[in-house]
Structure formats: C-alpha cells, structure tokens
Write an enzyme that holds these catalytic residues in place. Structure first.
Site, PDB file in Angstrom:
ATOM      1  N   GLU A  94     -30.517 -74.777  95.367  1.00 53.99           N
ATOM      2  CA  GLU A  94     -31.854 -74.279  95.921  1.00 53.99           C
ATOM      3  C   GLU A  94     -31.532 -73.198  97.013  1.00 53.99           C
ATOM      4  O   GLU A  94     -30.350 -73.143  97.529  1.00 53.99           O
ATOM      5  CB  GLU A  94     -32.106 -75.561  97.109  1.00 53.99           C
ATOM      6  CG  GLU A  94     -32.704 -76.560  96.135  1.00 53.99           C
ATOM      7  CD  GLU A  94     -33.219 -77.772  97.045  1.00 53.99           C
ATOM      8  OE1 GLU A  94     -33.747 -78.693  96.399  1.00 53.99           O
ATOM      9  OE2 GLU A  94     -33.396 -77.868  98.129  1.00 53.99           O
ATOM     10  N   CYS A 110     -31.635 -68.805 103.232  1.00 56.16           N
ATOM     11  CA  CYS A 110     -30.266 -69.818 103.189  1.00 56.16           C
ATOM     12  C   CYS A 110     -30.037 -69.913 101.729  1.00 56.16           C
ATOM     13  O   CYS A 110     -30.737 -70.142 101.053  1.00 56.16           O
ATOM     14  CB  CYS A 110     -31.338 -71.082 103.531  1.00 56.16           C
ATOM     15  SG  CYS A 110     -30.151 -72.605 103.648  1.00 56.16           S
ATOM     16  N   CYS A 158     -23.415 -82.127  96.523  1.00 57.56           N
ATOM     17  CA  CYS A 158     -22.640 -81.867  97.722  1.00 57.56           C
ATOM     18  C   CYS A 158     -21.974 -83.399  97.611  1.00 57.56           C
ATOM     19  O   CYS A 158     -22.479 -84.604  97.232  1.00 57.56           O
ATOM     20  CB  CYS A 158     -23.425 -81.908  98.707  1.00 57.56           C
ATOM     21  SG  CYS A 158     -22.484 -81.873 100.322  1.00 57.56           S
ATOM     22  N   CYS A 185     -23.706 -87.294 103.231  1.00 56.70           N
ATOM     23  CA  CYS A 185     -24.361 -87.396 104.642  1.00 56.70           C
ATOM     24  C   CYS A 185     -25.779 -88.263 104.345  1.00 56.70           C
ATOM     25  O   CYS A 185     -26.465 -87.904 103.426  1.00 56.70           O
ATOM     26  CB  CYS A 185     -24.667 -86.312 105.204  1.00 56.70           C
ATOM     27  SG  CYS A 185     -23.424 -85.114 105.480  1.00 56.70           S
ATOM     28  N   CYS A 206     -29.643 -86.838 103.656  1.00 52.94           N
ATOM     29  CA  CYS A 206     -29.579 -85.406 103.041  1.00 52.94           C
ATOM     30  C   CYS A 206     -29.802 -85.784 101.474  1.00 52.94           C
ATOM     31  O   CYS A 206     -28.910 -86.679 100.902  1.00 52.94           O
ATOM     32  CB  CYS A 206     -28.170 -84.879 103.302  1.00 52.94           C
ATOM     33  SG  CYS A 206     -28.227 -83.257 102.231  1.00 52.94           S
ATOM     34  N   GLY A 234     -24.373 -78.310  99.431  1.00 58.36           N
ATOM     35  CA  GLY A 234     -23.075 -78.029  99.489  1.00 58.36           C
ATOM     36  C   GLY A 234     -22.510 -77.702 100.878  1.00 58.36           C
ATOM     37  O   GLY A 234     -23.135 -77.430 101.802  1.00 58.36           O
ATOM     38  N   GLU A 235     -21.048 -78.281 101.009  1.00 54.43           N
ATOM     39  CA  GLU A 235     -20.404 -77.815 102.040  1.00 54.43           C
ATOM     40  C   GLU A 235     -19.443 -76.857 102.003  1.00 54.43           C
ATOM     41  O   GLU A 235     -18.492 -76.790 101.082  1.00 54.43           O
ATOM     42  CB  GLU A 235     -19.346 -79.230 102.391  1.00 54.43           C
ATOM     43  CG  GLU A 235     -18.290 -78.791 103.484  1.00 54.43           C
ATOM     44  CD  GLU A 235     -18.630 -78.373 104.567  1.00 54.43           C
ATOM     45  OE1 GLU A 235     -19.435 -78.875 105.601  1.00 54.43           O
ATOM     46  OE2 GLU A 235     -18.363 -77.280 104.855  1.00 54.43           O
ATOM     47  N   SER A 248     -22.308 -72.987 107.934  1.00 54.89           N
ATOM     48  CA  SER A 248     -22.789 -74.257 108.571  1.00 54.89           C
ATOM     49  C   SER A 248     -21.730 -74.895 107.828  1.00 54.89           C
ATOM     50  O   SER A 248     -21.659 -75.197 106.596  1.00 54.89           O
ATOM     51  CB  SER A 248     -24.227 -74.520 108.230  1.00 54.89           C
ATOM     52  OG  SER A 248     -24.455 -75.818 108.945  1.00 54.89           O
ATOM     53  N   SER A 256     -22.609 -78.760 112.376  1.00 56.41           N
ATOM     54  CA  SER A 256     -23.489 -79.781 111.969  1.00 56.41           C
ATOM     55  C   SER A 256     -22.978 -81.144 112.684  1.00 56.41           C
ATOM     56  O   SER A 256     -22.444 -81.988 112.321  1.00 56.41           O
ATOM     57  CB  SER A 256     -24.031 -80.262 110.692  1.00 56.41           C
ATOM     58  OG  SER A 256     -24.427 -79.094 110.388  1.00 56.41           O
ATOM     59  N   LEU A 257     -23.324 -81.283 114.114  1.00 58.57           N
ATOM     60  CA  LEU A 257     -22.890 -82.216 114.964  1.00 58.57           C
ATOM     61  C   LEU A 257     -23.586 -83.749 114.628  1.00 58.57           C
ATOM     62  O   LEU A 257     -23.128 -84.838 114.352  1.00 58.57           O
ATOM     63  CB  LEU A 257     -22.618 -82.196 116.348  1.00 58.57           C
ATOM     64  CG  LEU A 257     -22.253 -83.240 117.158  1.00 58.57           C
ATOM     65  CD1 LEU A 257     -20.848 -83.240 116.607  1.00 58.57           C
ATOM     66  CD2 LEU A 257     -22.169 -82.807 118.855  1.00 58.57           C
ATOM     67  N   HIS A 258     -24.912 -83.882 114.998  1.00 60.17           N
ATOM     68  CA  HIS A 258     -25.762 -84.777 114.630  1.00 60.17           C
ATOM     69  C   HIS A 258     -25.713 -85.978 115.403  1.00 60.17           C
ATOM     70  O   HIS A 258     -26.343 -86.856 115.244  1.00 60.17           O
ATOM     71  CB  HIS A 258     -25.792 -85.048 113.104  1.00 60.17           C
ATOM     72  CG  HIS A 258     -26.218 -83.815 112.164  1.00 60.17           C
ATOM     73  ND1 HIS A 258     -27.110 -82.971 112.502  1.00 60.17           N
ATOM     74  CD2 HIS A 258     -25.720 -83.766 111.078  1.00 60.17           C
ATOM     75  CE1 HIS A 258     -27.016 -81.930 111.691  1.00 60.17           C
ATOM     76  NE2 HIS A 258     -26.142 -82.543 110.618  1.00 60.17           N
ATOM     77  N   ASN A 304     -36.090 -84.024 108.853  1.00 62.90           N
ATOM     78  CA  ASN A 304     -37.148 -83.885 107.772  1.00 62.90           C
ATOM     79  C   ASN A 304     -36.913 -84.978 106.873  1.00 62.90           C
ATOM     80  O   ASN A 304     -35.869 -85.114 106.010  1.00 62.90           O
ATOM     81  CB  ASN A 304     -36.796 -82.817 107.286  1.00 62.90           C
ATOM     82  CG  ASN A 304     -37.850 -81.933 106.680  1.00 62.90           C
ATOM     83  OD1 ASN A 304     -39.093 -82.453 106.091  1.00 62.90           O
ATOM     84  ND2 ASN A 304     -37.778 -80.491 106.477  1.00 62.90           N
ATOM     85  N   CYS A 354     -33.092 -79.873 102.582  1.00 64.31           N
ATOM     86  CA  CYS A 354     -32.154 -79.539 101.524  1.00 64.31           C
ATOM     87  C   CYS A 354     -31.940 -80.442 100.569  1.00 64.31           C
ATOM     88  O   CYS A 354     -31.905 -81.749 100.721  1.00 64.31           O
ATOM     89  CB  CYS A 354     -30.656 -79.483 102.466  1.00 64.31           C
ATOM     90  SG  CYS A 354     -29.293 -79.208 101.241  1.00 64.31           S
TER      91      CYS A 354
HETATM   92  S1  SF4 Z   1     -26.047 -82.111 105.144  1.00 64.61           S
HETATM   93 FE1  SF4 Z   1     -24.651 -80.537 104.035  1.00 64.61          FE
HETATM   94  S2  SF4 Z   1     -22.581 -81.603 103.842  1.00 64.61           S
HETATM   95 FE2  SF4 Z   1     -24.014 -83.250 104.242  1.00 64.61          FE
HETATM   96  S3  SF4 Z   1     -24.652 -84.198 102.359  1.00 64.61           S
HETATM   97 FE3  SF4 Z   1     -26.071 -82.333 102.765  1.00 64.61          FE
HETATM   98  S4  SF4 Z   1     -25.562 -80.507 102.074  1.00 64.61           S
HETATM   99 FE4  SF4 Z   1     -23.669 -81.921 102.029  1.00 64.61          FE
END
Ligand code: SF4
Length: 356
Positions: free
Chosen positions: A90, A105, A112, A116, A119, A162-163, A194, A217-219, A293, A340
């Site tokens: 995407e 973006c 990924c 998380c 996600c 992805g990371e 990020s 990305s702390l969260h 989201n 995402c």
């Molecule tokens: S938030 Fe980012 S690092 Fe975490 S699973 Fe989703 S895409 Fe991967």
C-alpha cells in the site's frame, strides 16, 4: 526485467558501457525519467537509435502496477501497488489542508513480521522485503497522482506496510535516490522513517547521517502495555528505545517525533499520560497522538477502538500541562479503511486490475 528505478547514475553508466553505448547520457536519462514520474519520453533526449532501443527493450518499463485505488471523502488516495511476483503493498497520498501540497506514505516490506496487535499489515506475517526500485516506484506513483491533483508531493514517510529498519539497505538506497536533487528531488528533510524501535538499527540510521527525520512509534509509556501492543518491546523495552531516540538526536541534531496511537481502555489513562510526560522530561520531541483507526480483531483477537474525544483531550491536556509539545493528529481516509494494511486485506486476491 529491471526498470530505471533500479539504477543510480553510476550504475546506469556501467550498464550503458556494458551495452556498448555512450555513458555520458546516464545522468540526463535518469533526471528526465524522474522528472516525468517514471514515464520517460525518449524524444526529449538526443540519444542514438541504438541506445533508445536498448532503453525501450531493457529498462523503461515500470516493474509495478496500480492494482486498486481507493479515494476518501477527505481526498486521501490509497493505492495498492502490485509487483510481477504477485506481491502487493500500500501507498497513500494525503492532500494537505494547505493548498497545492500533499504528503505521501510508502511501504518498505510486503506484509510485516512485527506482529503489532492493532495493525492489519502483519496479519499474514512477512512475505518479503521490497528492493530499492520497488520503493522508488511507489514514490513515483504518488508523485504522478499528486501532479494530477495539481499538488506537489512535499513529504514522504516510511509508515506504510513493514518495519523500514528491518529492510535497512533497501530503504537507505531508496531514500538516496528519492532525495537526490538530480533524481527524485524531494530533499532529505522531507523524508521521515518510522520505526517501532529496533535499537541497533536506530543507531545505524543515525550514523548514516542522512539528515532525514525519525518517528518512533511508542504507543505506550510502560513495558507491560507496550509489550502487549508491540511485541518488539520484549526485545527493546521502553527505556532502551527512548535512550536510542535521544542518541539519534545527539548524533544527527534532529529530534525524533514520538507517535502515540491512542486506544480506548488500553493506553489512554491519566496515569499513562503522566508516565509519558515523565519519559519526555528534558527531551524536546514532539508527541503526535493518533486516535486508533479500527481494523476489527487484531492479531490476538482483541478489537481496539479510539477513546472518546473528551478522553483524548484530557490525555493531551496532561501532557501539555507537563510542558510536552503534543498534538492530536487527525486520522485520514476513515471511509476507505485507511489504517495500514487494510486495503490489501480488503482486496484480498479479488482486486480489479486497473493498470498503472
Ligand atoms: S505497526 Fe508497523 S511495525 Fe507494527 S506490524 Fe504494523 S507495519 Fe509492522
């Protein structure tokens, strides 16, 4: 077959020499290719018939196609970009509230591996890394669509699937091409990477001295909550990633942004706001509060949602009262599943090919 996004000027010179062509055209060919968003009109370059044929046969085609487009009421445009092997990622174009500009973006991996819990990108795990050309092609698709909207693509974030720091070399190579004034021309300071916090790779990125931004990305401010949301936290706990963020600032002179996806009854309490403020002591990083989201059930089966607006404002007030620079970042494209990974999930394998 490669495309011109797979080359920097030095590599293209070598390719032209290997094909028996004059290498002095390499820089100009690439400059025009990027200027025309990856659709090179060879008439604009005075090259030999043989070189023109070589480019047409071996290098000109893009390696990606737009498989699906989804436009939101607020102007956000989400693209599903597909590659020859069937992989799809995407890319998102977000028109700014300011006239004439837009933000993009891009994704760095197909799927990924990070898991998380909130996600959608990670639901099928990691399929593969993208190569630099595949990342650059997303940038060119976004730039072309921004041009069509009468907007300039002003900034680019690696915040899609992805990371990015797990695909370090490809991401850095792509950034070098995208930011190069003779290629993508975006500018280093317009690029943000990020990460959920891969500590050694944050240090490695700082050492590259690219003059780009970092978003962390702390969260969650505490390890128990963060490990639940972001499994990588078990390897790199909050104290270690915050220390890495401070080192990034010291090394590069650029202060990372802190991203905080705020989730109802998970990380939205006044106590957690106080803890977050404590982490930000003597650290001038900007905190972006992003209302969650919803994606339906997460990896663990938990369904996450955004807190009520009053709760978010209370959280923000606590941060600000402790001297933290913080804002609420409004979500974009809510009506098109803009979180995402959602478009790929929605498309599954039943998308309608549009051609690029
Ligand atoms: S938030 Fe980012 S690092 Fe975490 S699973 Fe989703 S895409 Fe991967």
């Amino acid at each position: 077959m490669p495309s011109l996004t797979d080359y920097d000027p030095c590599q293209l010179r070598s390719e032209l020499v290997a094909g028996g062509h004059n290498p002095t055209h390499a820089a100009r060919i690439l400059r025009e290719y990027y200027r025309q968003n990856g659709r090179l009109d060879l008439v604009s370059i005075p090259v030999t018939r043989e070189l023109r044929q070589h480019l047409q046969i071996h290098l000109l085609s893009r390696r990606s196609k737009i498989l699906l487009k989804s436009a939101a009421m607020d102007g956000t445009l989400k693209l599903l970009v597909g590659f020859d092997d069937g992989a799809a990622v995407e890319s998102v174009l977000m028109p700014s509230f300011r006239a004439g500009i837009a933000a993009g973006c891009v994704s760095s991996q197909v799927g990924c591996p990070m898991g998380c819990d909130f996600c959608a990108s990670t639901r099928r795990g990691l399929e593969r890394n993208l190569d630099p050309g595949e990342i650059v092609e997303q940038f060119l698709h976004l730039k072309e669509h921004a041009d069509a909207m009468g907007r300039k693509l002003q900034t680019l974030v690696f915040m899609g699937m992805g990371e990015p720091l797990l695909n370090f070399e490809a991401v850095v190579t792509a950034i070098r091409r995208i930011a190069d004034p003779n290629l993508g021309g975006l500018g280093w300071r317009q690029v943000t990477v990020s990460t959920v916090g891969i500590v050694p790779e944050i240090d490695r990125l700082a050492a590259e001295n690219l003059n780009i931004h970092l978003a962390l990305s702390l969260h969650a401010p505490d390890d128990a909550t963060r490990s639940r949301l972001v499994p990588a936290n078990r390897r790199y706990p909050v104290s270690e990633i915050m220390a890495a963020a401070r080192r990034f600032e010291t090394t590069t002179g650029r202060t990372p942004n802190i991203e905080y996806c705020i989730i109802r009854d998970v990380n939205d309490s006044p106590e957690q706001a106080e803890m977050l403020a404590g982490l930000m002591k003597d650290f001038r990083a900007h905190v972006n509060i992003i209302p969650c989201n919803p994606i339906g059930a997460g990896v663990s089966g938990t369904v996450y949602s955004a807190p009520l607006r009053e709760r978010i404002l209370e959280f923000l007030d606590i941060l600000r009262s402790r001297g933290v620079v913080a804002h609420i970042r409004e979500t974009r494209g809510d009506d098109i599943n803009a979180a995402c990974g959602q478009l790929r999930e929605m498309a599954n394998d039943n998308y309608v090919p549009l051609g690029s």
